[in-house]
Design a protein around this motif. Structure first.
Motif, short mmCIF file in Angstrom:
data_model
loop_
_atom_site.label_atom_id
_atom_site.label_comp_id
_atom_site.label_asym_id
_atom_site.label_seq_id
_atom_site.Cartn_x
_atom_site.Cartn_y
_atom_site.Cartn_z
N PRO A 1 0.88 -1.26 -0.03
CA PRO A 1 0.04 -0.11 -0.13
C PRO A 1 0.72 1.23 -0.05
O PRO A 1 1.89 1.22 0.54
CB PRO A 1 -0.85 -0.22 1.32
CG PRO A 1 -0.55 -1.61 1.71
CD PRO A 1 0.71 -2.02 1.05
N GLY A 2 0.31 2.27 -0.40
CA GLY A 2 0.91 3.58 -0.74
C GLY A 2 1.22 4.20 0.61
O GLY A 2 0.53 3.81 1.70
N ALA A 3 2.11 5.38 0.72
CA ALA A 3 2.06 6.15 1.86
C ALA A 3 0.64 6.88 2.37
O ALA A 3 0.53 7.22 3.56
CB ALA A 3 3.12 7.04 1.71
N TRP A 4 -0.28 6.93 1.34
CA TRP A 4 -1.20 7.73 1.47
C TRP A 4 -2.20 7.01 2.87
O TRP A 4 -2.97 7.67 3.31
CB TRP A 4 -2.19 7.87 0.55
CG TRP A 4 -2.75 6.58 -0.05
CD1 TRP A 4 -2.05 5.66 -1.03
CD2 TRP A 4 -4.01 6.00 0.13
NE1 TRP A 4 -2.77 4.42 -1.09
CE2 TRP A 4 -3.82 4.54 -0.20
CE3 TRP A 4 -4.99 6.38 1.09
CZ2 TRP A 4 -5.15 3.76 -0.34
CZ3 TRP A 4 -6.11 5.30 1.17
CH2 TRP A 4 -5.92 4.05 0.67
N THR A 5 -2.08 5.76 3.08
CA THR A 5 -2.69 5.12 3.96
C THR A 5 -2.41 5.79 5.40
O THR A 5 -3.33 5.78 6.31
CB THR A 5 -2.40 3.59 4.13
OG1 THR A 5 -1.15 3.42 3.95
CG2 THR A 5 -2.89 2.91 2.82
N GLY A 6 -1.17 5.90 5.68
CA GLY A 6 -0.70 6.45 6.96
C GLY A 6 -1.35 7.67 7.14
O GLY A 6 -1.66 8.32 8.41
#
Length: 210
Positions: A53-58
């Motif tokens: 998953p991309g960093a956008w999840t954080g």
């Protein structure tokens, strides 16, 4: 007149060329095997890096946590608006202005802020971090707790809303629908996002260690 024929055979020795790199049992051959396995390991890491998953999840998990913390901090500081969305007991407690209760609610809000900062730490390499195993345990553990909590309460609230569970005549339907459509799904969404952020952290730290 007879002519003697000489049978001449020229035999050339067979020369076998064996380099150090291909000779079995040599150190160079072992190095080649290690380099080959490392090359395939790097390819596997690249594949996993593309799948993670991309960093956008954080960032999304942190945003959920920060927004979720706002009403708790507001109620902890003495605010009363919106307390009826939690339940009648919350309304009664908010009007008591009990210092201990207000402190607990305020600490709950600050804990949500800390959860948002932790979610950011999972996707921001420059931030100071705890040991890797603690980050993974905290990320996955909190994600499981949030999803299970929201899922169980959401299921119970759905059963009540559908009439599968009998409730009293003066049941608080107002707060039930707030929990059913906002608070419980919020826990689930935040838990899923936090779990994906932990997965991102796990994959990225594996890549850094290679």
């Amino acid at each position: 007149m007879s002519i003697a024929v000489m049978d001449v055979r020229l035999e050339f020795p067979t020369i076998t060329i064996c380099t150090e790199a291909s000779r079995p049992g040599t150190a160079a051959n072992g190095i080649n095997r290690r380099l080959s396995s490392k090359k395939w390991f790097r390819i596997d890491v690249m594949i996993r890096r593309k799948r993670r998953p991309g960093a956008w999840t954080g960032y999304a998990a942190a945003m959920c946590a920060f927004i979720f913390a706002v009403p708790s901090i507001y109620w902890g500081l003495g605010g009363k608006f919106g307390a009826d969305t939690v339940g009648r007991m919350a309304v009664e407690l908010s009007w008591r202005d009990d210092a201990m209760i207000m402190m607990v609610v305020l600490l709950t809000g600050l804990l949500k802020v800390a959860g948002g900062l932790f979610a950011l730490a999972l996707v921001r390499p420059a931030w100071p971090r705890l040991p890797r195993w603690m980050m993974l345990m905290g990320g996955y553990g909190a994600a499981i707790v949030l999803v299970v909590y929201g899922g169980i309460y959401g299921l119970l609230q759905t059963m009540v809303a559908l009439g599968a569970v009998e409730v009293s005549v003066d049941f608080d339907w107002h707060s039930l629908y707030w929990h059913l459509y906002l608070w419980s799904p919020w826990f689930i969404v935040m838990g899923i996002l936090l779990g994906l952020a932990a997965w991102h952290y796990q994959s990225s730290t594996v890549s850094e260690r290679t």
